[in-house]
Design a protein around this motif. Structure first.
Motif, mmCIF file in Angstrom:
data_model
loop_
_atom_site.group_PDB
_atom_site.id
_atom_site.type_symbol
_atom_site.label_atom_id
_atom_site.label_comp_id
_atom_site.label_asym_id
_atom_site.label_seq_id
_atom_site.Cartn_x
_atom_site.Cartn_y
_atom_site.Cartn_z
ATOM 1 N N GLU A 214 0.949 -1.226 0.013
ATOM 2 C CA GLU A 214 -0.212 0.109 -0.233
ATOM 3 C C GLU A 214 0.837 1.402 -0.159
ATOM 4 O OE1 GLU A 214 -2.672 -0.546 3.640
ATOM 5 O OE2 GLU A 214 -4.236 -2.123 2.335
ATOM 6 N N LYS A 215 2.076 1.468 0.961
ATOM 7 C CA LYS A 215 2.987 2.449 0.610
ATOM 8 C C LYS A 215 3.506 2.303 -0.209
ATOM 9 C CE LYS A 215 2.481 2.776 5.850
ATOM 10 N NZ LYS A 215 3.380 3.177 7.077
ATOM 11 N N GLY A 216 4.444 1.418 -0.933
ATOM 12 C CA GLY A 216 5.575 1.600 -1.864
ATOM 13 C C GLY A 216 4.543 1.541 -3.150
ATOM 14 N N TYR A 217 3.037 0.914 -3.392
ATOM 15 C CA TYR A 217 3.471 0.113 -4.673
ATOM 16 C C TYR A 217 1.550 0.953 -4.985
ATOM 17 C CZ TYR A 217 7.211 -2.002 -4.981
ATOM 18 O OH TYR A 217 8.823 -2.327 -6.018
ATOM 19 N N GLN A 218 0.975 1.646 -3.656
ATOM 20 C CA GLN A 218 -0.522 1.677 -4.348
ATOM 21 C C GLN A 218 -2.085 0.521 -4.611
ATOM 22 O OE1 GLN A 218 -0.024 5.453 -5.946
ATOM 23 N NE2 GLN A 218 0.135 6.864 -4.441
ATOM 24 N N ILE A 219 -1.020 -0.687 -3.903
ATOM 25 C CA ILE A 219 -1.355 -1.620 -3.994
ATOM 26 C C ILE A 219 -2.683 -2.156 -3.121
ATOM 27 C CG2 ILE A 219 -2.059 -3.811 -5.773
ATOM 28 C CD1 ILE A 219 0.369 -2.909 -7.378
ATOM 29 N N ALA A 220 -3.570 -2.417 -2.821
ATOM 30 C CA ALA A 220 -4.232 -2.646 -2.069
ATOM 31 C C ALA A 220 -4.149 -4.583 -1.672
ATOM 32 C CB ALA A 220 -5.807 -2.618 -2.111
ATOM 33 N N LYS A 221 -3.684 -4.906 -1.240
ATOM 34 C CA LYS A 221 -3.213 -6.745 -1.179
ATOM 35 C C LYS A 221 -4.310 -6.934 0.245
ATOM 36 C CE LYS A 221 -0.891 -8.298 -4.285
ATOM 37 N NZ LYS A 221 -1.218 -9.726 -4.991
ATOM 38 N N SER A 222 -4.939 -8.224 0.181
ATOM 39 C CA SER A 222 -5.524 -8.274 1.598
ATOM 40 C C SER A 222 -4.451 -8.558 2.430
ATOM 41 C CB SER A 222 -6.617 -9.120 0.994
ATOM 42 O OG SER A 222 -6.281 -10.154 0.506
#
Length: 390
Positions: free
Chosen positions: A336-344
Protein backbone atom coordinates in the motif's frame (compact mmCIF):
# COMPACT_ATOMS: atom_id res chain seq x y z
CA UNK A 1 -1.98 7.66 -49.28
CA UNK A 2 -2.28 3.90 -49.63
CA UNK A 3 -5.08 2.26 -51.62
CA UNK A 4 -8.50 2.12 -49.92
CA UNK A 5 -8.28 -1.67 -49.71
CA UNK A 6 -4.83 -1.55 -48.09
CA UNK A 7 -6.00 1.08 -45.62
CA UNK A 8 -9.00 -1.02 -44.63
CA UNK A 9 -6.78 -4.02 -43.90
CA UNK A 10 -4.54 -1.89 -41.69
CA UNK A 11 -7.36 -0.12 -39.88
CA UNK A 12 -9.52 -3.12 -39.03
CA UNK A 13 -6.69 -4.91 -37.20
CA UNK A 14 -7.55 -4.88 -33.50
CA UNK A 15 -11.06 -3.46 -34.03
CA UNK A 16 -13.92 -5.10 -32.14
CA UNK A 17 -16.70 -4.03 -34.52
CA UNK A 18 -17.10 -1.82 -37.59
CA UNK A 19 -20.55 -0.74 -38.82
CA UNK A 20 -19.84 -1.48 -41.44
CA UNK A 21 -16.74 -2.41 -43.46
CA UNK A 22 -18.43 -1.91 -46.83
CA UNK A 23 -19.44 1.66 -45.89
CA UNK A 24 -15.95 2.39 -44.59
CA UNK A 25 -14.37 1.13 -47.79
CA UNK A 26 -16.73 3.32 -49.81
CA UNK A 27 -15.70 6.36 -47.77
CA UNK A 28 -12.01 5.50 -48.19
CA UNK A 29 -12.61 5.39 -51.96
CA UNK A 30 -13.80 9.01 -51.93
CA UNK A 31 -10.18 10.04 -52.38
CA UNK A 32 -10.20 12.71 -49.65
CA UNK A 33 -9.10 12.74 -46.01
CA UNK A 34 -11.91 11.46 -43.79
CA UNK A 35 -13.01 13.34 -40.68
CA UNK A 36 -12.27 10.83 -37.92
CA UNK A 37 -13.76 11.78 -34.57
CA UNK A 38 -12.85 10.71 -31.06
CA UNK A 39 -14.71 12.35 -28.20
CA UNK A 40 -13.23 12.35 -24.70
CA UNK A 41 -14.56 13.64 -21.41
CA UNK A 42 -11.76 14.87 -19.12
CA UNK A 43 -13.35 13.65 -15.88
CA UNK A 44 -9.91 13.06 -14.29
CA UNK A 45 -6.46 14.63 -14.82
CA UNK A 46 -4.70 11.35 -15.59
CA UNK A 47 -5.48 8.49 -17.94
CA UNK A 48 -4.41 4.85 -18.04
CA UNK A 49 -3.31 2.67 -20.95
CA UNK A 50 -6.82 1.34 -21.49
CA UNK A 51 -7.90 4.80 -22.55
CA UNK A 52 -5.06 5.09 -25.07
CA UNK A 53 -6.41 2.24 -27.26
CA UNK A 54 -8.79 4.60 -29.07
CA UNK A 55 -6.12 7.31 -29.29
CA UNK A 56 -3.71 4.82 -30.89
CA UNK A 57 -6.31 3.89 -33.54
CA UNK A 58 -6.95 7.59 -34.19
CA UNK A 59 -3.20 8.05 -34.74
CA UNK A 60 -3.32 5.17 -37.22
CA UNK A 61 -6.01 6.99 -39.23
CA UNK A 62 -3.88 10.12 -38.97
CA UNK A 63 -0.79 8.37 -40.34
CA UNK A 64 -2.86 7.14 -43.29
CA UNK A 65 -3.58 10.74 -44.23
CA UNK A 66 -6.95 11.35 -42.56
CA UNK A 67 -8.07 14.27 -40.39
CA UNK A 68 -8.06 13.46 -36.68
CA UNK A 69 -10.71 15.39 -34.74
CA UNK A 70 -10.32 15.24 -30.98
CA UNK A 71 -13.42 16.56 -29.23
CA UNK A 72 -12.78 17.57 -25.63
CA UNK A 73 -16.14 17.23 -23.88
CA UNK A 74 -15.94 20.21 -21.57
CA UNK A 75 -19.76 20.32 -21.67
CA UNK A 76 -20.55 16.60 -21.77
CA UNK A 77 -18.04 15.91 -18.96
CA UNK A 78 -20.24 17.96 -16.63
CA UNK A 79 -23.00 15.38 -17.26
CA UNK A 80 -20.82 12.26 -17.31
CA UNK A 81 -21.19 9.37 -19.75
CA UNK A 82 -23.69 6.85 -18.31
CA UNK A 83 -22.34 4.02 -20.50
CA UNK A 84 -21.77 0.93 -18.38
CA UNK A 85 -22.57 2.77 -15.16
CA UNK A 86 -24.80 1.36 -12.43
CA UNK A 87 -25.43 4.86 -11.05
CA UNK A 88 -25.02 8.48 -12.12
CA UNK A 89 -21.52 9.93 -12.20
CA UNK A 90 -20.70 12.76 -9.78
CA UNK A 91 -21.23 16.07 -11.58
CA UNK A 92 -18.13 18.22 -12.08
CA UNK A 93 -17.81 21.99 -12.35
CA UNK A 94 -16.57 23.56 -15.58
CA UNK A 95 -13.37 24.70 -13.81
CA UNK A 96 -12.64 21.12 -12.71
CA UNK A 97 -13.20 19.84 -16.24
CA UNK A 98 -10.94 22.47 -17.83
CA UNK A 99 -8.12 21.75 -15.37
CA UNK A 100 -8.39 18.07 -16.25
CA UNK A 101 -8.52 18.93 -19.97
CA UNK A 102 -5.13 20.63 -19.92
CA UNK A 103 -3.50 17.55 -18.39
CA UNK A 104 -5.38 15.23 -20.74
CA UNK A 105 -4.25 17.07 -23.86
CA UNK A 106 -0.60 16.86 -22.80
CA UNK A 107 -0.94 13.08 -22.45
CA UNK A 108 -2.99 12.62 -25.65
CA UNK A 109 -0.45 14.52 -27.75
CA UNK A 110 2.19 11.97 -26.85
CA UNK A 111 0.23 9.64 -29.15
CA UNK A 112 -1.38 12.05 -31.61
CA UNK A 113 0.50 14.50 -33.82
CA UNK A 114 -0.76 17.85 -32.49
CA UNK A 115 0.09 19.57 -35.78
CA UNK A 116 -2.29 17.25 -37.61
CA UNK A 117 -5.02 17.12 -34.96
CA UNK A 118 -8.07 19.35 -34.96
CA UNK A 119 -8.91 19.78 -31.28
CA UNK A 120 -12.25 21.35 -30.38
CA UNK A 121 -14.30 21.75 -27.20
CA UNK A 122 -18.00 20.92 -27.48
CA UNK A 123 -18.84 23.82 -25.20
CA UNK A 124 -18.21 25.97 -28.29
CA UNK A 125 -21.62 24.94 -29.66
CA UNK A 126 -23.54 23.78 -26.62
CA UNK A 127 -22.98 27.04 -24.73
CA UNK A 128 -24.54 28.90 -27.67
CA UNK A 129 -27.75 26.83 -27.74
CA UNK A 130 -30.98 28.42 -26.61
CA UNK A 131 -33.44 26.42 -24.54
CA UNK A 132 -35.72 26.30 -27.58
CA UNK A 133 -32.92 24.65 -29.59
CA UNK A 134 -32.33 22.13 -26.79
CA UNK A 135 -36.03 21.22 -26.80
CA UNK A 136 -36.01 20.76 -30.59
CA UNK A 137 -32.93 18.55 -30.37
CA UNK A 138 -34.60 16.42 -27.69
CA UNK A 139 -37.63 16.10 -29.94
CA UNK A 140 -35.57 14.04 -32.39
CA UNK A 141 -35.29 11.04 -30.08
CA UNK A 142 -37.83 9.12 -28.01
CA UNK A 143 -37.76 7.94 -24.43
CA UNK A 144 -38.20 4.40 -25.74
CA UNK A 145 -34.95 4.76 -27.72
CA UNK A 146 -33.04 5.91 -24.66
CA UNK A 147 -34.45 3.14 -22.49
CA UNK A 148 -33.17 0.51 -24.91
CA UNK A 149 -29.76 1.03 -23.32
CA UNK A 150 -28.77 -1.96 -21.20
CA UNK A 151 -27.40 0.22 -18.39
CA UNK A 152 -30.64 2.21 -18.14
CA UNK A 153 -32.82 -0.91 -18.38
CA UNK A 154 -30.81 -2.64 -15.67
CA UNK A 155 -31.14 0.32 -13.34
CA UNK A 156 -34.89 0.55 -13.86
CA UNK A 157 -35.31 -3.18 -13.22
CA UNK A 158 -33.42 -2.78 -9.92
CA UNK A 159 -35.46 0.28 -9.02
CA UNK A 160 -32.39 2.55 -9.24
CA UNK A 161 -32.60 6.13 -10.44
CA UNK A 162 -32.05 7.17 -14.06
CA UNK A 163 -31.62 10.96 -14.04
CA UNK A 164 -32.96 13.05 -16.90
CA UNK A 165 -29.62 14.78 -17.45
CA UNK A 166 -28.07 11.35 -18.19
CA UNK A 167 -30.55 10.80 -21.01
CA UNK A 168 -29.17 13.96 -22.62
CA UNK A 169 -25.70 12.47 -22.96
CA UNK A 170 -26.15 10.26 -26.08
CA UNK A 171 -28.01 13.12 -27.80
CA UNK A 172 -25.15 15.54 -27.09
CA UNK A 173 -22.49 13.08 -28.23
CA UNK A 174 -24.50 12.47 -31.40
CA UNK A 175 -24.82 16.20 -32.06
CA UNK A 176 -21.03 16.55 -31.82
CA UNK A 177 -20.84 14.28 -34.88
CA UNK A 178 -23.26 16.54 -36.79
CA UNK A 179 -21.26 19.67 -35.95
CA UNK A 180 -17.87 18.29 -37.05
CA UNK A 181 -19.37 16.31 -39.98
CA UNK A 182 -17.72 13.10 -38.80
CA UNK A 183 -17.11 10.37 -41.37
CA UNK A 184 -15.92 7.93 -38.70
CA UNK A 185 -16.32 7.88 -34.92
CA UNK A 186 -13.97 5.81 -32.79
CA UNK A 187 -15.02 4.54 -29.37
CA UNK A 188 -14.89 1.59 -27.02
CA UNK A 189 -17.41 -1.23 -27.32
CA UNK A 190 -19.46 0.46 -24.59
CA UNK A 191 -20.03 3.42 -26.96
CA UNK A 192 -22.15 1.58 -29.56
CA UNK A 193 -25.46 3.16 -28.52
CA UNK A 194 -24.06 6.71 -28.37
CA UNK A 195 -22.39 6.48 -31.79
CA UNK A 196 -25.53 5.04 -33.38
CA UNK A 197 -27.47 8.07 -32.10
CA UNK A 198 -24.94 10.19 -33.98
CA UNK A 199 -25.68 8.27 -37.18
CA UNK A 200 -29.41 8.90 -36.73
CA UNK A 201 -28.95 12.64 -36.17
CA UNK A 202 -26.63 12.94 -39.17
CA UNK A 203 -29.23 11.23 -41.38
CA UNK A 204 -31.91 13.65 -40.20
CA UNK A 205 -29.58 16.55 -41.00
CA UNK A 206 -29.01 15.22 -44.51
CA UNK A 207 -25.40 14.28 -43.82
CA UNK A 208 -23.71 11.00 -44.76
CA UNK A 209 -23.78 8.73 -41.72
CA UNK A 210 -20.59 8.16 -39.79
CA UNK A 211 -18.95 4.77 -39.53
CA UNK A 212 -19.12 3.16 -36.09
CA UNK A 213 -15.57 2.06 -35.28
CA UNK A 214 -15.44 0.22 -31.96
CA UNK A 215 -12.25 -0.79 -30.17
CA UNK A 216 -12.02 -3.46 -27.45
CA UNK A 217 -11.86 -2.52 -23.79
CA UNK A 218 -8.30 -3.34 -22.75
CA UNK A 219 -7.89 -5.97 -20.04
CA UNK A 220 -5.95 -4.88 -16.99
CA UNK A 221 -2.83 -6.44 -15.52
CA UNK A 222 -4.89 -9.35 -14.19
CA UNK A 223 -5.77 -10.31 -17.77
CA UNK A 224 -9.45 -10.74 -16.85
CA UNK A 225 -11.29 -7.52 -16.03
CA UNK A 226 -11.03 -4.32 -18.03
CA UNK A 227 -8.31 -1.90 -16.97
CA UNK A 228 -9.65 0.29 -14.19
CA UNK A 229 -8.21 2.47 -11.45
CA UNK A 230 -10.91 1.26 -9.06
CA UNK A 231 -9.78 -2.35 -9.61
CA UNK A 232 -6.09 -1.52 -9.17
CA UNK A 233 -5.17 -3.40 -12.37
CA UNK A 234 -4.13 -0.35 -14.36
CA UNK A 235 -1.00 1.30 -15.75
CA UNK A 236 -1.24 5.09 -15.60
CA UNK A 237 0.45 7.00 -18.40
CA UNK A 238 1.83 9.52 -15.89
CA UNK A 239 3.25 6.88 -13.54
CA UNK A 240 6.98 6.83 -12.83
CA UNK A 241 8.94 5.06 -15.60
CA UNK A 242 10.23 2.26 -13.37
CA UNK A 243 6.77 1.61 -11.92
CA UNK A 244 5.21 1.55 -15.39
CA UNK A 245 7.93 -0.79 -16.66
CA UNK A 246 7.58 -3.15 -13.70
CA UNK A 247 3.81 -3.37 -14.05
CA UNK A 248 4.07 -4.23 -17.75
CA UNK A 249 6.63 -6.94 -17.04
CA UNK A 250 4.08 -8.64 -14.77
CA UNK A 251 1.59 -9.43 -17.56
CA UNK A 252 1.18 -12.88 -19.09
CA UNK A 253 2.53 -13.76 -22.54
CA UNK A 254 -1.06 -14.02 -23.83
CA UNK A 255 -1.89 -10.55 -22.58
CA UNK A 256 1.39 -9.26 -24.02
CA UNK A 257 0.18 -10.11 -27.55
CA UNK A 258 -3.00 -8.11 -26.91
CA UNK A 259 -1.05 -5.13 -25.58
CA UNK A 260 1.22 -5.16 -28.64
CA UNK A 261 -1.79 -5.13 -30.96
CA UNK A 262 -3.95 -2.56 -29.14
CA UNK A 263 -1.27 -0.24 -27.73
CA UNK A 264 1.34 -0.35 -30.51
CA UNK A 265 -0.70 -1.64 -33.46
CA UNK A 266 1.81 -4.42 -34.07
CA UNK A 267 2.28 -8.17 -33.69
CA UNK A 268 4.61 -9.56 -31.05
CA UNK A 269 8.14 -9.75 -32.54
CA UNK A 270 9.51 -13.22 -33.22
CA UNK A 271 12.00 -13.20 -30.35
CA UNK A 272 12.18 -14.75 -26.87
CA UNK A 273 8.98 -13.86 -24.91
CA UNK A 274 10.98 -12.21 -22.10
CA UNK A 275 12.83 -9.99 -24.59
CA UNK A 276 9.55 -9.18 -26.34
CA UNK A 277 7.99 -8.15 -23.05
CA UNK A 278 10.97 -5.95 -22.19
CA UNK A 279 10.70 -4.32 -25.61
CA UNK A 280 6.99 -3.67 -25.08
CA UNK A 281 7.59 -2.14 -21.65
CA UNK A 282 10.53 -0.02 -22.87
CA UNK A 283 8.58 1.35 -25.85
CA UNK A 284 5.52 2.24 -23.81
CA UNK A 285 7.63 3.98 -21.18
CA UNK A 286 9.47 5.83 -23.97
CA UNK A 287 6.18 6.95 -25.51
CA UNK A 288 5.16 8.80 -22.36
CA UNK A 289 8.49 9.68 -20.75
CA UNK A 290 11.02 9.76 -23.62
CA UNK A 291 13.62 7.35 -25.01
CA UNK A 292 16.13 8.05 -22.25
CA UNK A 293 13.59 7.17 -19.55
CA UNK A 294 12.60 4.00 -21.44
CA UNK A 295 16.20 2.83 -21.66
CA UNK A 296 16.84 3.71 -18.02
CA UNK A 297 13.77 1.74 -16.90
CA UNK A 298 14.99 -1.28 -18.85
CA UNK A 299 18.43 -1.04 -17.26
CA UNK A 300 16.86 -0.63 -13.82
CA UNK A 301 14.76 -3.75 -14.37
CA UNK A 302 17.80 -5.72 -15.52
CA UNK A 303 19.68 -4.58 -12.42
CA UNK A 304 16.86 -5.63 -10.14
CA UNK A 305 15.98 -8.96 -11.68
CA UNK A 306 18.18 -10.14 -14.52
CA UNK A 307 21.36 -9.39 -12.60
CA UNK A 308 19.76 -10.27 -9.24
CA UNK A 309 21.34 -7.22 -7.62
CA UNK A 310 18.37 -6.69 -5.31
CA UNK A 311 20.19 -4.97 -2.45
CA UNK A 312 21.72 -2.24 -4.65
CA UNK A 313 18.69 -1.54 -6.82
CA UNK A 314 16.45 1.51 -6.40
CA UNK A 315 13.20 0.64 -4.54
CA UNK A 316 10.37 2.68 -3.02
CA UNK A 317 11.28 3.73 0.52
CA UNK A 318 8.62 2.83 3.10
CA UNK A 319 8.36 3.94 6.71
CA UNK A 320 6.81 1.07 8.69
CA UNK A 321 6.38 3.12 11.88
CA UNK A 322 3.02 2.39 13.45
CA UNK A 323 2.56 -0.85 11.50
CA UNK A 324 2.01 -4.06 13.46
CA UNK A 325 5.24 -6.04 13.29
CA UNK A 326 3.78 -9.38 12.20
CA UNK A 327 4.94 -10.19 8.67
CA UNK A 328 1.42 -10.23 7.20
CA UNK A 329 0.75 -6.63 8.36
CA UNK A 330 4.19 -5.59 7.10
CA UNK A 331 3.55 -7.06 3.64
CA UNK A 332 0.16 -5.34 3.33
CA UNK A 333 1.71 -2.00 4.32
CA UNK A 334 4.61 -2.56 1.92
CA UNK A 335 2.26 -2.86 -1.03
CA UNK A 336 0.00 0.00 0.00
CA UNK A 337 2.74 2.47 0.88
CA UNK A 338 5.21 1.47 -1.82
CA UNK A 339 2.98 0.67 -4.79
CA UNK A 340 -0.53 1.93 -3.96
CA UNK A 341 -1.82 -1.61 -4.48
CA UNK A 342 -4.33 -2.89 -1.93
CA UNK A 343 -3.36 -6.42 -0.90
CA UNK A 344 -5.70 -8.18 1.51
CA UNK A 345 -4.34 -9.94 4.56
CA UNK A 346 -5.37 -13.23 2.95
CA UNK A 347 -3.30 -12.44 -0.16
CA UNK A 348 -0.37 -11.39 2.01
CA UNK A 349 -0.56 -14.59 4.05
CA UNK A 350 -0.47 -16.68 0.84
CA UNK A 351 2.60 -14.79 -0.38
CA UNK A 352 4.33 -15.55 2.92
CA UNK A 353 3.38 -19.21 2.92
CA UNK A 354 4.53 -19.76 -0.67
CA UNK A 355 7.94 -18.25 0.07
CA UNK A 356 7.64 -15.03 -1.91
CA UNK A 357 8.61 -12.74 0.99
CA UNK A 358 12.34 -12.32 1.53
CA UNK A 359 14.36 -10.26 4.00
CA UNK A 360 18.16 -10.23 3.69
CA UNK A 361 17.68 -12.62 0.73
CA UNK A 362 16.11 -15.17 3.10
CA UNK A 363 12.54 -16.42 2.78
CA UNK A 364 10.00 -15.78 5.54
CA UNK A 365 7.34 -18.51 5.44
CA UNK A 366 5.77 -18.23 8.91
CA UNK A 367 2.76 -15.84 8.84
CA UNK A 368 3.25 -15.24 12.59
CA UNK A 369 6.88 -14.13 12.22
CA UNK A 370 7.81 -10.67 13.59
CA UNK A 371 11.02 -9.71 11.78
CA UNK A 372 13.18 -6.73 12.75
CA UNK A 373 13.17 -4.10 10.02
CA UNK A 374 16.40 -2.12 10.10
CA UNK A 375 16.62 1.11 8.09
CA UNK A 376 17.98 0.51 4.60
CA UNK A 377 16.97 -3.16 4.56
CA UNK A 378 15.31 -4.46 1.38
CA UNK A 379 12.08 -6.41 1.87
CA UNK A 380 11.21 -8.40 -1.25
CA UNK A 381 7.42 -8.64 -1.70
CA UNK A 382 7.20 -10.83 -4.81
CA UNK A 383 9.06 -11.56 -8.06
CA UNK A 384 8.67 -7.99 -9.32
CA UNK A 385 8.40 -5.74 -6.26
CA UNK A 386 10.42 -4.86 -3.19
CA UNK A 387 10.65 -1.93 -0.80
CA UNK A 388 13.48 -0.41 1.19
CA UNK A 389 12.85 0.20 4.89
CA UNK A 390 12.89 3.91 5.67
Amino acid sequence: MQSPEAQLEILKRGAAQIINEAELLAKLRLGRPLNVKLGVDPTAPDIHLGFTVALTKLRQFQDLGHQAILIIGDFTAMIGDPSGRSKARPQLTHDQVMNNARSFQEQAYKILDPERTRTVFNGQWFEMMTFEEVIKLNGRVTLQQMLQREDFKNRLERGDAVHLHEIQYPIMQGWDSVVVKADVEIGGTDQLFNILVGRDLQREEGQPQQIVFLMPLLEGLDGVQKMSKSLGNYVGVSEAPTEMFGKLMSITDTLMARYYLLLLGEDVPDIHPMDAKKQLARRIVARYHGEEAGNAALEDFNTKFSKRDVENAEWPVVDFAGVNQDIVSIVVAGYEKGYQIAKSRGDARRLVEQGSIQLHEEKITDPKATPTLAAGTVLKLDKKRAVRVG
